[in-house]
Design an enzyme around this catalytic site. Structure first.
Site, PDB file in Angstrom:
ATOM      1  N   ASP A   1     -28.688  13.968  35.356  1.00 22.65           N
ATOM      2  CA  ASP A   1     -27.988  14.038  36.727  1.00 22.65           C
ATOM      3  C   ASP A   1     -28.576  12.969  37.482  1.00 22.65           C
ATOM      4  OD1 ASP A   1     -29.846  15.960  36.488  1.00 22.65           O
ATOM      5  OD2 ASP A   1     -29.089  16.624  38.319  1.00 22.65           O
ATOM      6  N   GLU A   2     -27.689  12.593  38.637  1.00 28.20           N
ATOM      7  CA  GLU A   2     -28.122  11.933  39.781  1.00 28.20           C
ATOM      8  C   GLU A   2     -29.539  10.828  39.394  1.00 28.20           C
ATOM      9  OE1 GLU A   2     -27.989  15.112  43.385  1.00 28.20           O
ATOM     10  OE2 GLU A   2     -29.554  15.657  41.939  1.00 28.20           O
ATOM     11  N   VAL A   3     -29.265  10.062  38.761  1.00 35.11           N
ATOM     12  CA  VAL A   3     -30.419   8.820  38.367  1.00 35.11           C
ATOM     13  C   VAL A   3     -30.095   7.757  39.720  1.00 35.11           C
ATOM     14  CG1 VAL A   3     -31.166   7.109  36.993  1.00 35.11           C
ATOM     15  CG2 VAL A   3     -30.113   9.057  36.165  1.00 35.11           C
TER      16      VAL A   3
ATOM     17  N   GLU B   1     -22.484  13.307  34.710  1.00 38.02           N
ATOM     18  CA  GLU B   1     -22.674  12.070  34.630  1.00 38.02           C
ATOM     19  C   GLU B   1     -22.806  11.266  33.345  1.00 38.02           C
ATOM     20  OE1 GLU B   1     -24.264  14.192  36.811  1.00 38.02           O
ATOM     21  OE2 GLU B   1     -25.167  13.278  38.488  1.00 38.02           O
TER      22      GLU B   1
END
Ligand SMILES: *[C@@H]1O[C@H](CO)[C@@H](O)[C@H](O)[C@H]1NC(C)=O
Ligand SMILES: *[C@@H]1O[C@H](CO)[C@@H](O)[C@H](O)[C@H]1NC(C)=O
Length: 547
Positions: free
Chosen positions: A341-343, A394
């Protein structure tokens, strides 16, 4: 600027209306009217409680194996549970010294017989996503019978039996004649704890597992490492925790700690799924593993700070290969959570070597292609360990090629957005798990359990086949503002609302009935020594007296 302000005001206005609608006073539960289901939580699939009651006498009541049972005295999850539940049922009476054996009153029930009906009780196995947790309970004279195909259902049934026991007006332990047939609606009912943002001592993890069993949760999602700290002690890469934990000796999980958590969980029918989140959320990994993270640039020179895992070096994949080989043997569950997630792409964008690699690969300026390139190689590595994997949404959104048994974990968006996401994921044939509505780290004033309770993982547009791909959900307690001082009251009984949504039938939605049962369930947790916070104004017969 003006437009931005107007938009913000509009959005605030909208969310305000939304909030008002959800928590409108008409929908607040009405003052307690006792439920015909007593204090059962989560509500079993089928329950019939009669008015005939029996007394339980501490010194003569016993939980025993039925003669026909395939599980004997060596079945540790069961024997352990007999002690535990006997204590929960009678322990408190001892402290208060009540005269429980007063003459007269209802007839006595002296035995609960536990009968594992299938030839393989699974006593020595680990629970899995396909474990049979069903059971049937009959409370009647001359003895009560708990029947379950496997040990897992017996554990759930013992909790249910203990929830049927109450004190009558004289303080006598009492149980009504009851027939229950029960099984969970979803196979995956989890709690996520975050041991990176704050270190959580093993003791509080075990206390959480114990309380999870009281709520019939069956997955502990251990978000064990993240940006702030790396408390997992790896034997392959000891520097990771030496350099990456908050403290190399006091703020780490040793191999023994991890084993203890896994066995404690197993005895309660709970799986332990570790999450080693990459390529983002890895700042703490960089302290103990040189060249693992991407050097960020400011202009033409390295800035001295680091970004996500460096996806262009072969050494990265050698490291991941060794680390995940270790993880897959230390954690026996069939699944590992790989995060994803959230890269944050800004550091990758700043780095000239990464830009060159992007050109060579023909990725253009699409950094999600680089992320996919990394994840794809990681998945190939994890596949060699024979584990299944779970990933945050994601990874699916970026179009990474996934094995068909991948479980995609949803955490983002509004109700509309996550429902659309569930429809997309399941129409692509993947299994999914919901967390968006259950971020318990978000605290609001009032009875926010109602919002958790109303969310339903199958409320999205899709076919029956799509709905079947929903394996369940997880309540998440992210650790920014949580450590051992406040974890338990923040989690319980708010997570209990999620527990019922995931266990009970879809049509269990009466909030007045839920309020009555949940209030009593919360007081029962308190009586069992768990500092679960109150739902609203009121009291428990046996108040929490501090530790
Ligand atoms: C249990 O039985 C008593 C009478 O013995 C009755 O008052 C009570 O409502 C019953 N409890 C439930 C949950 O049905
Ligand atoms: C990385 O590995 C690939 C394939 O295994 C190889 O072709 C390449 O030369 C390696 N790169 C470096 C810098 O060693």
């Amino acid at each position: 600027m003006f437009i931005t302000v107007k938009l913000t005001v509009l959005l605030l206005g909208l969310s305000f209306c939304y909030g008002r609608r959800r928590y409108h006073f008409d929908e607040e539960p009405q003052p307690v009217r006792a439920s015909k289901y007593g204090s059962l939580w989560p509500l079993p699939q089928a329950v019939k409680i009669s008015e005939q009651s029996f007394k339980l006498i501490k010194n003569s009541f016993a939980i025993v194996d039925s003669k026909e049972s395939s599980a004997g005295p060596s079945c540790s999850p069961l024997q352990d549970a007999y002690y535990r539940y006997y204590d929960y049922m009678f322990g408190s009476a001892k402290h208060r010294g009540l005269s429980e054996n007063r003459p007269g009153g209802p007839a006595e029930l002296s035995e609960l017989q536990v009968w594992i009906t299938s030839p393989d009780s699974e006593c020595d196995s680990l629970p899995s996503v396909s474990s049979d947790e069903s059971y049937e309970l009959s409370v009647d004279q001359p003895y009560a019978i708990l029947k379950a195909p496997k040990v897992w259902g017996a554990l759930r049934g013992l909790e249910t039996f203990s929830q049927l026991v109450y004190e009558d007006e004289y303080g006598t332990k009492t149980i009504n004649s009851t027939a229950i047939s029960d099984f969970p609606r979803f196979a995956h009912r989890g709690i996520l704890l975050d041991t990176s943002r704050h270190f959580l001592p093993v003791k509080i993890i075990l206390a959480t597992l114990e309380t999870m069993a009281m709520n019939k949760f069956n997955v502990f999602h251990w978000h064990i490492v993240d940006d702030p700290s790396f408390p997992y002690m790896s034997h392959t890469f000891p520097q990771l925790s030496k350099q990456g934990a908050y403290h190399p000796y006091t703020h780490v999980y040793t191999a023994t700690d991890v084993q203890m958590v896994i066995e404690f969980a197993r005895l309660r029918g709970i799986r332990v799924i570790p999450e080693f989140d990459t390529p983002g959320h890895t700042e703490s990994w960089g302290n103990g593993q040189k060249d693992l993270l991407t050097p960020c640039y400011s202009g033409s020179a390295p800035s001295g700070s680091f970004g996500p895992v460096n996806p262009i070096l072969n050494t990265t994949y050698d490291f991941m290969n060794k680390l995940f080989q270790e993880i897959s043997t230390v954690f026996p569950d069939a699944y590992i959570h790989l995060g994803g997630d959230e890269v944050d792409f800004s550091c990758w964008k700043s780095n000239p070597d990464i830009q060159k690699f992007m050109d060579q690969q023909g990725f253009g300026k699409d950094y999600s292609k680089l992320e996919s390139f990394y994840i794809q190689r990681l998945l190939d590595i994890v596949t060699t360990t024979k584990k299944g994997y779970m990933v945050w949404q994601e990874v699916f959104d970026n179009g990474v090629k996934l094995k068909q048994d991948t479980i995609i974990h949803i955490w983002k968006g509004t109700e509309q957005q996550y429902q659309n996401e569930m429809a997309r994921i399941t129409s692509a044939g993947y299994q999914t798990l919901l967390s968006t509505p259950w971020y318990l780290n978000r605290v609001t004033y009032g009875q926010d359990w109602l919002g958790f309770y109303k969310a339903d993982p199958q409320d999205f547009k899709g076919t029956e086949a799509q709905k079947k791909l929903v394996v369940g959900g997880e309540a998440c307690l992210w650790g920014e503002y949580v450590d051992a001082t406040n974890l338990t009251p923040r989690l319980w009984p708010r997570a209990s609302a999620v527990a019922e949504r995931l266990w009970s039938s879809k049509d269990v939605t009466d909030i007045n009935d839920a309020f009555s049962r949940l209030s009593m369930h919360r007081c029962r947790m308190v009586e069992r020594g768990i500092p679960a916070e109150p739902l609203v104004t009121g009291y428990c017969t046996h108040e929490y007296r501090g530790i």
